[in-house]
Design an enzyme around this catalytic site. Structure first.
Site, short mmCIF file in Angstrom:
data_model
loop_
_atom_site.label_atom_id
_atom_site.label_comp_id
_atom_site.label_asym_id
_atom_site.label_seq_id
_atom_site.Cartn_x
_atom_site.Cartn_y
_atom_site.Cartn_z
N LYS A 272 0.81 -1.23 0.00
CA LYS A 272 0.00 0.00 0.00
C LYS A 272 0.84 1.28 0.00
CE LYS A 272 -4.08 -1.91 2.24
NZ LYS A 272 -5.09 -1.76 3.28
N ASP A 308 -9.67 3.00 2.41
CA ASP A 308 -9.69 2.39 3.74
C ASP A 308 -10.29 3.35 4.77
OD1 ASP A 308 -8.64 -0.11 3.15
OD2 ASP A 308 -6.57 0.57 3.33
#
Ligand code: ATR
Length: 469
Positions: A272, A308
């Site tokens: 990420k 997220d």
């Protein structure tokens, strides 16, 4: 077409499995006659219920046949004469069986890896102009997977390029996207490493319907074998498929997305953060959080986003009866997930405190995103979030018992198991709990917006979710 590969010890068992394959809707089956101890081709092929490929794989090509080579080839020839639609001839022992009426699959297998000269081998097979060219190598890495895709481009006849092992799975699932003629699946027992079941390929991935007009998406990370993404996305997508692509070196990401013509990717651990410098554009919020979990490929450019934080926020809002403004929130952890959660909370006006095993990381996080680092976890937080992996498949909790009380809402980002030790402790203290799957589902819902630039089908996501969790 999905070829169901059949492994059987006797002719009768193979015949029974062919029948079962037919009942399951299989269109073509491969019978590995090298495993059959009492091979009787006439019985096997006389009333066969569906088209077959006969393979008689020798030991030196990873099979079970140990007899002499001329008998081995004779068996294949005979199978063709008895009505097998295809016979599989190993490239290394290629014979031009002019008198055999079956179509010829010329195949190359490597169970130890993908050789450096795989493109050359592909070109050699192509030069034989077989009915079908087949290459099946174990992909040990993302580089191997890409080498297999390149090898496929050297073949101009009908073909199948199989990636064995976990790194090769994308070729099995997305074979139609690459225009390959067939892919192999196990009827029951796999005949090659990483071979998925016929049911999984057909029901979950609809691999036999995928063609180059379908939209392809994938989860990229390492490992991805445990990902619930395919089970969440595939039932919802129409004319779209969602695969798992293990990526050991993030530098390959762009080439991968091009090779499989991916519209987008869900990025997971450990890429990420590392993916950010490779993208053409990064959304300012994702940059601030320092993590990208969503990539969109558009016009050859890669765009990065973070959903997220939206997933965390939505999960909290589903349960928290009051606005987050002024709520005392205690976050455990200071990694990428913590950064997303803290951004969401600070943005919503919560009073955020961050505890982390390594205090300096909590300090750095709060300096960048807001909130206060703490050396001792508070005991009166209204919202407690675990963003670390503590509790994932283990009966441990990072949250001390003293922090739990009936007025707290407790949220664990870990979703395997669904009720972690932290949440069980919290429930026992009378707290309300938010399970990690709600964040998972909500971050996926928000990804839809970026992938398709339209409102996500929330109900469809939630209905797929009830079947997974
Ligand atoms: P992610 O992207 O999932 O957030 P990460 O960036 O690797 O993953 O961050 C993991 C976080 O979990 C870190 O805050 C880490 O603490 P450190 O900063 O001290 O390394 C925390 N963490 C992981 N395992 C832990 C453990 N066993 N005990 C305490 N904290 C742990």
């Amino acid at each position: 077409m999905i070829v169901a590969s059949i492994k059987a010890a006797t002719t009768a068992e193979a015949a029974a499995k062919l029948k079962r394959a037919k009942e399951l809707g299989v269109q073509i089956a491969e019978v590995r006659v090298d495993f059959i101890r009492d091979l009787d081709l006439e019985t096997l092929l006389r009333d066969k219920p569906l088209p077959v490929i006969i393979a008689n794989r020798p030991k030196w090509e990873g099979g079970a046949y140990e007899g002499d080579e001329s008998t081995r080839i004779m068996i294949l020839e005979e199978a063709g004469k008895l009505g097998a639609e295809y016979i599989d001839l190993e490239f290394k022992a290629y014979k031009d069986l002019q008198d055999c009426p079956a179509k010829k699959i010329v195949s190359y297998h490597d169970f130890n890896g993908t050789p450096a000269n795989i493109e050359w081998i592909a070109a050699k097979i192509d030069a034989l102009n077989p009915a079908v060219a087949k290459i099946a190598c174990v992909a040990m890495s993302t580089a191997d997977l890409l080498a297999l895709v390149s090898a496929g481009r050297r073949i101009h006849t009908l073909k199948t390029i199989v990636g064995m092992g976990e790194f090769g799975e994308p070729l099995r699932v997305l074979y139609g996207k690459l225009g390959y003629f067939i892919t192999y699946a196990a009827l029951d027992e796999p005949t090659a490493p990483g071979q998925p079941s016929f049911e999984e390929l057909r029901e979950l991935y609809r691999a036999d319907s995928v063609d180059d007009s379908w939209t392809a998406l994938a989860v990229v990370g390492n490992p991805v074998a445990h990902s619930k993404g395919p089970r969440l996305w595939n039932p919802i997508l129409s004319l779209g498929v969602y695969a798992r692509i293990p990526v050991d070196d993030v530098a390959h990401l762009r080439a991968l997305m091009e090779a499989f013509d991916l519209r987008g990717a869900s990025v997971t651990v450990p890429h990420k953060e590392a993916v950010i410098p490779l993208l053409d554009e990064v959304d300012p919020v994702a940059r601030k959080i320092g993590a990208v979990n969503t990539i969109v490929r558009d016009g050859g450019r890669l765009y990065g986003y973070n959903t997220d934080w939206l997933g965390a926020l939505a999960a909290i809002k589903e349960l928290l009866a009051r606005p987050l403004f002024g709520v005392k929130a205690l976050v455990f952890g200071a990694g990428g997930t913590a950064r997303a959660a803290v951004h969401a909370l600070v943005n919503a006006g919560a009073d955020v405190f961050v505890w982390n095993r390594t205090f300096e990381k909590a300090e750095a996080l709060t300096q960048a995103l807001g909130g206060t680092p703490v050396r001792e976890p508070l005991r009166d937080a209204g919202l407690i979030i675990n963003t670390t992996s503590v509790g994932m498949n283990s009966d441990e909790s990072i949250v001390p018992q003293e922090c739990l009380h009936s007025g707290a809402v407790c949220f664990d980002v870990v979703y395997s198991p669904r009720e972690t030790r932290f949440l069980r402790d919290a429930r026992e203290r009378g707290s309300k709990v938010i399970t990690g799957d709600r964040m998972f589902i909500n971050q996926a819902i928000e990804q839809w917006r970026y992938f398709f630039r339209e409102d996500p089908p929330k109900e469809a996501f939630n209905s797929a979710w009830t079947k997974i969790f």
